[in-house]
Design a protein around this motif. Structure first.
Motif, PDB file in Angstrom:
ATOM      1  N   VAL A   1       6.480   6.302   9.025  1.00  0.00           N
ATOM      2  CA  VAL A   1       5.104   5.993   8.629  1.00  0.00           C
ATOM      3  C   VAL A   1       4.460   4.977   9.566  1.00  0.00           C
ATOM      4  O   VAL A   1       3.345   5.189  10.065  1.00  0.00           O
ATOM      5  N   ILE A   2       5.139   3.870   9.806  1.00  0.00           N
ATOM      6  CA  ILE A   2       4.555   2.817  10.644  1.00  0.00           C
ATOM      7  C   ILE A   2       4.251   3.287  12.066  1.00  0.00           C
ATOM      8  O   ILE A   2       3.157   3.015  12.594  1.00  0.00           O
ATOM      9  N   PRO A   3       5.140   4.011  12.739  1.00  0.00           N
ATOM     10  CA  PRO A   3       4.831   4.445  14.119  1.00  0.00           C
ATOM     11  C   PRO A   3       3.592   5.331  14.240  1.00  0.00           C
ATOM     12  O   PRO A   3       2.956   5.342  15.300  1.00  0.00           O
ATOM     13  N   ILE A   4       3.237   6.077  13.192  1.00  0.00           N
ATOM     14  CA  ILE A   4       2.062   6.953  13.285  1.00  0.00           C
ATOM     15  C   ILE A   4       0.830   6.305  12.648  1.00  0.00           C
ATOM     16  O   ILE A   4      -0.203   6.966  12.492  1.00  0.00           O
ATOM     17  N   SER A   5       0.931   5.036  12.287  1.00  0.00           N
ATOM     18  CA  SER A   5      -0.196   4.337  11.656  1.00  0.00           C
ATOM     19  C   SER A   5      -0.882   3.382  12.622  1.00  0.00           C
ATOM     20  O   SER A   5      -1.499   2.406  12.197  1.00  0.00           O
TER      21      SER A   5
ATOM     22  N   ALA B   1       0.829  -1.207   0.000  1.00  0.00           N
ATOM     23  CA  ALA B   1       0.000   0.000   0.000  1.00  0.00           C
ATOM     24  C   ALA B   1       0.863   1.257   0.000  1.00  0.00           C
ATOM     25  O   ALA B   1       0.499   2.259  -0.636  1.00  0.00           O
ATOM     26  N   TYR B   2       1.970   1.233   0.703  1.00  0.00           N
ATOM     27  CA  TYR B   2       2.858   2.401   0.740  1.00  0.00           C
ATOM     28  C   TYR B   2       3.401   2.704  -0.649  1.00  0.00           C
ATOM     29  O   TYR B   2       3.470   3.871  -1.066  1.00  0.00           O
ATOM     30  N   ALA B   3       3.764   1.653  -1.372  1.00  0.00           N
ATOM     31  CA  ALA B   3       4.235   1.858  -2.748  1.00  0.00           C
ATOM     32  C   ALA B   3       3.111   2.389  -3.635  1.00  0.00           C
ATOM     33  O   ALA B   3       3.318   3.288  -4.462  1.00  0.00           O
ATOM     34  N   MET B   4       1.901   1.855  -3.460  1.00  0.00           N
ATOM     35  CA  MET B   4       0.768   2.286  -4.277  1.00  0.00           C
ATOM     36  C   MET B   4       0.316   3.702  -3.945  1.00  0.00           C
ATOM     37  O   MET B   4      -0.411   4.329  -4.727  1.00  0.00           O
ATOM     38  N   SER B   5       0.724   4.234  -2.823  1.00  0.00           N
ATOM     39  CA  SER B   5       0.344   5.593  -2.456  1.00  0.00           C
ATOM     40  C   SER B   5       1.252   6.649  -3.079  1.00  0.00           C
ATOM     41  O   SER B   5       0.973   7.843  -2.964  1.00  0.00           O
ATOM     42  N   LYS B   6       2.320   6.206  -3.741  1.00  0.00           N
ATOM     43  CA  LYS B   6       3.273   7.141  -4.341  1.00  0.00           C
ATOM     44  C   LYS B   6       2.843   7.487  -5.770  1.00  0.00           C
ATOM     45  O   LYS B   6       2.741   6.612  -6.634  1.00  0.00           O
ATOM     46  N   ARG B   7       2.576   8.778  -5.994  1.00  0.00           N
ATOM     47  CA  ARG B   7       2.090   9.209  -7.306  1.00  0.00           C
ATOM     48  C   ARG B   7       3.136   9.071  -8.402  1.00  0.00           C
ATOM     49  O   ARG B   7       2.801   9.035  -9.589  1.00  0.00           O
ATOM     50  N   GLN B   8       4.403   8.996  -8.029  1.00  0.00           N
ATOM     51  CA  GLN B   8       5.454   8.848  -9.024  1.00  0.00           C
ATOM     52  C   GLN B   8       5.659   7.402  -9.459  1.00  0.00           C
ATOM     53  O   GLN B   8       6.491   7.128 -10.327  1.00  0.00           O
TER      54      GLN B   8
ATOM     55  N   LYS C   1     -11.683   5.539  14.408  1.00  0.00           N
ATOM     56  CA  LYS C   1     -10.759   6.204  13.500  1.00  0.00           C
ATOM     57  C   LYS C   1     -10.284   5.272  12.402  1.00  0.00           C
ATOM     58  O   LYS C   1     -10.216   5.642  11.241  1.00  0.00           O
ATOM     59  N   GLY C   2      -9.993   4.035  12.777  1.00  0.00           N
ATOM     60  CA  GLY C   2      -9.476   3.087  11.787  1.00  0.00           C
ATOM     61  C   GLY C   2     -10.484   2.741  10.721  1.00  0.00           C
ATOM     62  O   GLY C   2     -10.155   2.615   9.544  1.00  0.00           O
ATOM     63  N   LEU C   3     -11.754   2.588  11.099  1.00  0.00           N
ATOM     64  CA  LEU C   3     -12.778   2.205  10.127  1.00  0.00           C
ATOM     65  C   LEU C   3     -13.185   3.355   9.229  1.00  0.00           C
ATOM     66  O   LEU C   3     -13.581   3.139   8.079  1.00  0.00           O
ATOM     67  N   LEU C   4     -13.116   4.584   9.714  1.00  0.00           N
ATOM     68  CA  LEU C   4     -13.542   5.728   8.921  1.00  0.00           C
ATOM     69  C   LEU C   4     -12.482   6.186   7.925  1.00  0.00           C
ATOM     70  O   LEU C   4     -12.774   7.000   7.051  1.00  0.00           O
ATOM     71  N   ILE C   5     -11.266   5.657   8.059  1.00  0.00           N
ATOM     72  CA  ILE C   5     -10.203   6.094   7.173  1.00  0.00           C
ATOM     73  C   ILE C   5     -10.561   5.859   5.709  1.00  0.00           C
ATOM     74  O   ILE C   5     -10.427   6.716   4.864  1.00  0.00           O
TER      75      ILE C   5
ATOM     76  N   ARG D   1      -3.571   2.386   1.901  1.00  0.00           N
ATOM     77  CA  ARG D   1      -3.197   3.387   0.889  1.00  0.00           C
ATOM     78  C   ARG D   1      -3.892   4.715   1.152  1.00  0.00           C
ATOM     79  O   ARG D   1      -3.272   5.785   1.049  1.00  0.00           O
ATOM     80  N   THR D   2      -5.174   4.661   1.484  1.00  0.00           N
ATOM     81  CA  THR D   2      -5.917   5.880   1.781  1.00  0.00           C
ATOM     82  C   THR D   2      -5.322   6.601   2.987  1.00  0.00           C
ATOM     83  O   THR D   2      -5.187   7.827   2.994  1.00  0.00           O
ATOM     84  N   PHE D   3      -4.949   5.830   4.000  1.00  0.00           N
ATOM     85  CA  PHE D   3      -4.329   6.424   5.184  1.00  0.00           C
ATOM     86  C   PHE D   3      -2.996   7.070   4.832  1.00  0.00           C
ATOM     87  O   PHE D   3      -2.705   8.200   5.265  1.00  0.00           O
ATOM     88  N   PHE D   4      -2.183   6.388   4.041  1.00  0.00           N
ATOM     89  CA  PHE D   4      -0.867   6.927   3.679  1.00  0.00           C
ATOM     90  C   PHE D   4      -0.995   8.184   2.821  1.00  0.00           C
ATOM     91  O   PHE D   4      -0.161   9.096   2.919  1.00  0.00           O
TER      92      PHE D   4
END
Length: 297
Positions: free
Chosen positions: A186-190, A95-102, A288-292, A157-160
Motif C-alpha cells: 500500500v505505502i509504495p503505491i501511495s 486511515a488504512y484501518a478505517m478503510s476496512k469494511r470489516q 492527483k493528490g488534491l483531487l483524491i 482513507r479515500t485513497f485506500f
C-alpha cells in the motif's frame, strides 16, 4: 481562430487583471528581499522599492551570528521533520484501518472523528491536558498533540478505498499479514497522496508559532517562527541582538547599517525560503493528490 473585437477586449482585460494580481502578490515578497539586502540606515530614509540602493550583507551576518535565531532555526527544522514523519505514519495507519469494511464500529469511529473537526475543548482544556501529561516546556508538546489529523485521515482513507482489492489479496496469498501488506504494497503505491499531505503537514509545522508561545517558556526550545513573532510584536530586535551578540552590537552602534526593519526582513526570509524550496520537488503530485478526496468519500 479569429476573435471578435469584444472577445479581444475581454481577453485583454483578463490578462491585465491577472498581471496586476500577480504583481500585488509578488511585490511584497520582492520588497522584503530588497530591504533585507539594503543598508538599514538607508532603508529608514524610505524610497527603497525595487532594488537595493546600498547593498550589504550586514543584515544576514547579524542573523546568522545570533545564536538564538540559529537555535530556533534548528528547532524548526527538527520539529518539521519529526512532526511530519510521525504524523504521516500514524495517520496513514489509522486511515488504512478505517478503510476496512470489516472493522467493527467503523461508522461510529468515523462519526466520532468527524465530530472533532467541528467541536474542540478549546485552549484552556488543551492547556490543562498538556500540563497533566507533562508536556509543558517540552519539545514533544509541538509533536504529540498533532500526531493524528482527521482531515488527512479522510484523504488517506479515500485513497485506500480506491485501491484494487486484488492487490491486497495477492499479498495475503504470498503470506503477508496486515502490516506487511500495508508497508510493502500500500505505502509504495501511495506516493502522490503521501507527498501532498506531507507537504501540507510540513508547512503547518514550519509556520506554527502559536503552540510554542503558549506551552514553552524555555528559549532554547522556541522555533524560529515564534522568535520572529516576538520580534515583530515587540519591535525590540535591536536590543535583543545587542544583548545576545557582541558582533551585532558593534554593527548596530558603529556601522549604522542594521535596523530593526532590515533585520526583521532578513529573519523573515531565512524562515520562509527553506519551506518554499520544497514546493518545486512535490508540485507534480499536487493535482492527483488534491483531487483524491474530492472524488468520493
Amino acid at each position: 481562430m479569429r476573435h471578435s473585437v469584444p472577445d479581444r477586449l475581454f481577453m485583454t482585460a483578463i490578462y491585465f487583471i491577472l498581471l496586476v494580481s500577480t504583481f500585488m502578490m509578488l511585490y511584497p515578497f520582492w520588497n522584503s528581499i530588497v530591504i533585507s539586502f539594503n543598508a538599514g540606515a538607508d532603508t529608514a530614509k524610505g524610497g527603497v522599492a525595487f532594488w537595493p540602493r546600498e547593498f550589504t550583507w550586514s543584515n544576514y551576518e547579524v542573523v546568522f551570528q545570533d545564536k538564538r535565531l540559529m537555535n530556533g532555526f534548528f528547532i524548526s527544522v527538527l520539529r518539521t521533520v519529526v512532526g511530519t514523519l510521525s504524523s504521516i505514519l500514524l495517520t496513514s495507519v489509522f486511515a488504512y484501518a478505517m478503510s476496512k469494511r470489516q472493522l467493527l464500529f467503523r461508522k461510529f469511529y468515523m462519526i466520532f472523528c468527524i465530530a472533532t473537526m467541528y467541536f474542540s475543548g478549546g485552549l484552556i482544556p488543551s492547556f490543562l491536558v498538556n500540563r497533566e501529561l507533562g508536556l509543558m516546556d517540552s519539545f514533544w508538546v509541538m509533536i504529540i498533540p498533532g500526531l493524528i489529523s482527521v482531515w488527512n485521515m479522510i484523504i488517506f482513507r479515500t485513497f485506500f478505498l480506491e485501491l484494487p482489492e486484488g492487490l491486497e489479496e495477492s499479498a495475503r496469498i504470498e503470506g503477508c499479514g496486515n502490516w506487511g501488506t500495508f508497508f510493502k504494497i500500500v505505502i509504495p503505491i501511495s506516493g502522490p497522496v503521501i507527498a501532498t499531505l506531507s507537504l501540507f503537514t510540513a508547512v503547518g509545522h514550519w509556520n506554527d508559532w502559536f503552540t510554542a508561545s503558549i506551552y514553552i517558556s524555555d528559549e532554547r526550545l522556541l522555533p524560529i517562527q515564534t522568535i520572529l513573532q516576538q520580534i515583530l510584536s515587540s519591535n525590540i530586535m535591536s536590543e535583543q541582538l545587542m544583548q545576545t551578540n557582541a558582533a551585532a552590537q558593534h554593527q548596530l552602534s558603529s556601522m549604522q547599517q542594521v535596523t530593526t526593519k532590515s533585520l526583521t526582513r532578513a529573519t523573515m526570509l531565512v524562515a520562509t525560503i527553506p519551506i518554499l524550496a520544497i514546493y518545486p520537488f512535490l508540485q507534480k503530485y499536487f493535482t492527483k493528490g488534491l483531487l483524491i478526496g474530492s472524488i468520493k468519500e
